[in-house]
Design an enzyme around this catalytic site. Structure first.
Site, PDB file in Angstrom:
ATOM      1  N   THR A   7     -52.573 -58.896  25.231  1.00 13.75           N
ATOM      2  CA  THR A   7     -53.966 -59.298  25.365  1.00 13.75           C
ATOM      3  C   THR A   7     -54.510 -58.778  26.692  1.00 13.75           C
ATOM      4  O   THR A   7     -53.747 -58.537  27.632  1.00 13.75           O
ATOM      5  CB  THR A   7     -54.097 -60.841  25.342  1.00 13.75           C
ATOM      6  OG1 THR A   7     -55.465 -61.206  25.534  1.00 13.75           O
ATOM      7  CG2 THR A   7     -53.276 -61.520  26.427  1.00 13.75           C
ATOM      8  N   PRO A  10     -55.851 -62.943  30.590  1.00 12.49           N
ATOM      9  CA  PRO A  10     -54.769 -63.717  31.209  1.00 12.49           C
ATOM     10  C   PRO A  10     -54.863 -65.212  30.909  1.00 12.49           C
ATOM     11  O   PRO A  10     -53.853 -65.918  30.940  1.00 12.49           O
ATOM     12  CB  PRO A  10     -54.951 -63.477  32.719  1.00 12.49           C
ATOM     13  CG  PRO A  10     -56.057 -62.499  32.872  1.00 12.49           C
ATOM     14  CD  PRO A  10     -56.734 -62.304  31.563  1.00 12.49           C
ATOM     15  N   GLY A  11     -56.066 -65.698  30.574  1.00 11.02           N
ATOM     16  CA  GLY A  11     -56.230 -67.116  30.226  1.00 11.02           C
ATOM     17  C   GLY A  11     -55.425 -67.479  28.986  1.00 11.02           C
ATOM     18  O   GLY A  11     -54.822 -68.559  28.897  1.00 11.02           O
ATOM     19  N   ASP A  65     -56.539 -63.450  17.651  1.00 12.62           N
ATOM     20  CA  ASP A  65     -57.966 -63.191  17.596  1.00 12.62           C
ATOM     21  C   ASP A  65     -58.641 -64.538  17.412  1.00 12.62           C
ATOM     22  O   ASP A  65     -58.247 -65.333  16.555  1.00 12.62           O
ATOM     23  CB  ASP A  65     -58.323 -62.235  16.454  1.00 12.62           C
ATOM     24  CG  ASP A  65     -59.721 -61.663  16.658  1.00 12.62           C
ATOM     25  OD1 ASP A  65     -60.056 -61.300  17.806  1.00 12.62           O
ATOM     26  OD2 ASP A  65     -60.490 -61.605  15.686  1.00 12.62           O
ATOM     27  N   ASP A 143     -65.414 -71.899  27.004  1.00 11.51           N
ATOM     28  CA  ASP A 143     -64.946 -73.239  27.387  1.00 11.51           C
ATOM     29  C   ASP A 143     -66.015 -74.107  28.072  1.00 11.51           C
ATOM     30  O   ASP A 143     -66.072 -75.310  27.808  1.00 11.51           O
ATOM     31  CB  ASP A 143     -63.706 -73.140  28.296  1.00 11.51           C
ATOM     32  CG  ASP A 143     -62.439 -72.854  27.510  1.00 11.51           C
ATOM     33  OD1 ASP A 143     -62.440 -73.039  26.275  1.00 11.51           O
ATOM     34  OD2 ASP A 143     -61.427 -72.446  28.129  1.00 11.51           O
ATOM     35  N   HIS A 167     -57.669 -75.116  19.346  1.00  9.33           N
ATOM     36  CA  HIS A 167     -57.385 -74.133  18.302  1.00  9.33           C
ATOM     37  C   HIS A 167     -56.104 -73.354  18.613  1.00  9.33           C
ATOM     38  O   HIS A 167     -55.223 -73.227  17.797  1.00  9.33           O
ATOM     39  CB  HIS A 167     -58.585 -73.184  18.210  1.00  9.33           C
ATOM     40  CG  HIS A 167     -59.102 -72.779  19.568  1.00  9.33           C
ATOM     41  ND1 HIS A 167     -59.654 -73.684  20.439  1.00  9.33           N
ATOM     42  CD2 HIS A 167     -59.087 -71.595  20.235  1.00  9.33           C
ATOM     43  CE1 HIS A 167     -59.975 -73.069  21.569  1.00  9.33           C
ATOM     44  NE2 HIS A 167     -59.627 -71.793  21.474  1.00  9.33           N
TER      45      HIS A 167
HETATM   46  P1  ITT Z   1     -57.938 -59.895  23.673  1.00 12.83           P
HETATM   47  O1  ITT Z   1     -58.678 -59.491  22.419  1.00 12.83           O
HETATM   48  O2  ITT Z   1     -57.556 -58.756  24.560  1.00 12.83           O
HETATM   49  O3  ITT Z   1     -56.761 -60.801  23.369  1.00 12.83           O
HETATM   50  P2  ITT Z   1     -60.338 -61.447  24.237  1.00 12.83           P
HETATM   51  O4  ITT Z   1     -60.657 -62.406  25.352  1.00 12.83           O
HETATM   52  O5  ITT Z   1     -61.373 -60.388  23.909  1.00 12.83           O
HETATM   53  O6  ITT Z   1     -58.913 -60.804  24.577  1.00 12.83           O
HETATM   54  P3  ITT Z   1     -60.696 -62.601  21.573  1.00 12.83           P
HETATM   55  O7  ITT Z   1     -61.293 -61.363  20.983  1.00 12.83           O
HETATM   56  O8  ITT Z   1     -59.690 -63.336  20.777  1.00 12.83           O
HETATM   57  O9  ITT Z   1     -59.978 -62.275  22.966  1.00 12.83           O
HETATM   58  O10 ITT Z   1     -61.804 -63.624  22.012  1.00 12.83           O
HETATM   59  C1  ITT Z   1     -63.144 -63.547  21.579  1.00 12.83           C
HETATM   60  C2  ITT Z   1     -64.020 -64.228  22.605  1.00 12.83           C
HETATM   61  O11 ITT Z   1     -63.783 -65.633  22.550  1.00 12.83           O
HETATM   62  C3  ITT Z   1     -63.771 -63.784  24.049  1.00 12.83           C
HETATM   63  O12 ITT Z   1     -65.019 -63.694  24.699  1.00 12.83           O
HETATM   64  C4  ITT Z   1     -62.951 -64.917  24.640  1.00 12.83           C
HETATM   65  O13 ITT Z   1     -63.235 -65.104  26.031  1.00 12.83           O
HETATM   66  C5  ITT Z   1     -63.433 -66.124  23.825  1.00 12.83           C
HETATM   67  N1  ITT Z   1     -62.338 -67.068  23.673  1.00 12.83           N
HETATM   68  C6  ITT Z   1     -61.119 -66.843  23.103  1.00 12.83           C
HETATM   69  N2  ITT Z   1     -60.364 -67.942  23.195  1.00 12.83           N
HETATM   70  C7  ITT Z   1     -61.111 -68.885  23.817  1.00 12.83           C
HETATM   71  C8  ITT Z   1     -60.872 -70.207  24.242  1.00 12.83           C
HETATM   72  O14 ITT Z   1     -59.703 -70.786  24.043  1.00 12.83           O
HETATM   73  N3  ITT Z   1     -61.851 -70.858  24.886  1.00 12.83           N
HETATM   74  C9  ITT Z   1     -63.053 -70.277  25.102  1.00 12.83           C
HETATM   75  N4  ITT Z   1     -63.357 -69.023  24.762  1.00 12.83           N
HETATM   76  C10 ITT Z   1     -62.392 -68.329  24.124  1.00 12.83           C
END
Ligand code: ITT
Length: 185
Positions: A7, A10-11, A65, A143, A167
């Protein structure tokens, strides 16, 4: 054993490390770039992502995702959550929600795991509501505008409290059960 968490975020890694640490599975951040297809289905994004990563010879990894699906916006931003976060951001979502009484929403995370040559795919969901302002400093992404209990946003929760209801936490626990079934102690 070790699993790579592939990914750019880092969160996500911190959340997986918190959840899997006690299971004896070490989660190692691997910021390996791969092409994410844009489709209307989280599971399809994960399946195609796994294919792309395996084609580069990688194994023993997880990807996830995630999307935020807002009821009164007909599921928007959903699979477009990353793009929407980068463009209009949380303040843009709050503007779209101005005057909306129905503030129901849910996060969905689909995890794809490659382990010992097998594929495990699980999905976790967390229902909640969209706040009327951004609150809190922890976490990432959406968040600060999402609350599962109507009181504190995910950005106002310590990481382990978010994981206990989130989730990603729910998906991670399903994944842990599947891994345990395949690797009995
Ligand atoms: P990778 O695809 O590289 O893993 P990403 O942050 O783009 O990183 P996603 O496509 O899965 O990951 O996330 C889609 C959006 O949703 C992205 O802007 C994230 O910051 C946000 N997101 C994902 N998980 C979240 C969470 O637990 N809490 C809040 N926002 C979240």
């Amino acid at each position: 054993m070790k699993l790579k968490v592939i990914t750019s975020n880092p969160g996500k890694v911190a959340e997986y490390q918190n959840e899997f640490g006690h299971l004896g599975i070490e989660m190692v951040h691997c910021p390996f770039p791969y092409d994410e297809v844009q489709t209307s289905d989280l599971g399809e994004v994960v399946a195609k992502g796994m294919e792309a990563i395996r084609s580069k010879g990688m194994s023993d990894f997880i990807i996830d995702d995630t999307g935020l699906f807002i009821d009164s916006l007909k599921g928007f931003p959903g699979v477009w959550s990353a793009y929407v976060q980068k463009t209009i951001g949380n303040s843009g979502i709050l503007r779209l929600m101005e005057g909306k009484e129905d503030r129901g929403a849910e996060f969905r995370t689909c995890i794809g795991c490659d382990i010992g040559g097998e594929t495990i795919v699980v999905t976790g969901v967390c229902r909640g509501t969209i706040t009327t302002e951004e609150r809190g400093t922890d976490g990432f992404g959406y968040d600060p505008i999402f609350t599962h209990d109507g009181r504190r946003t995910f950005s106002e929760l310590p990481l382990d409290e978010k994981n206990a209801v989130s989730h990603r936490g729910n998906a991670a626990r399903l994944l842990a059960e599947e891994i345990k079934k395949r690797r009995p102690a």
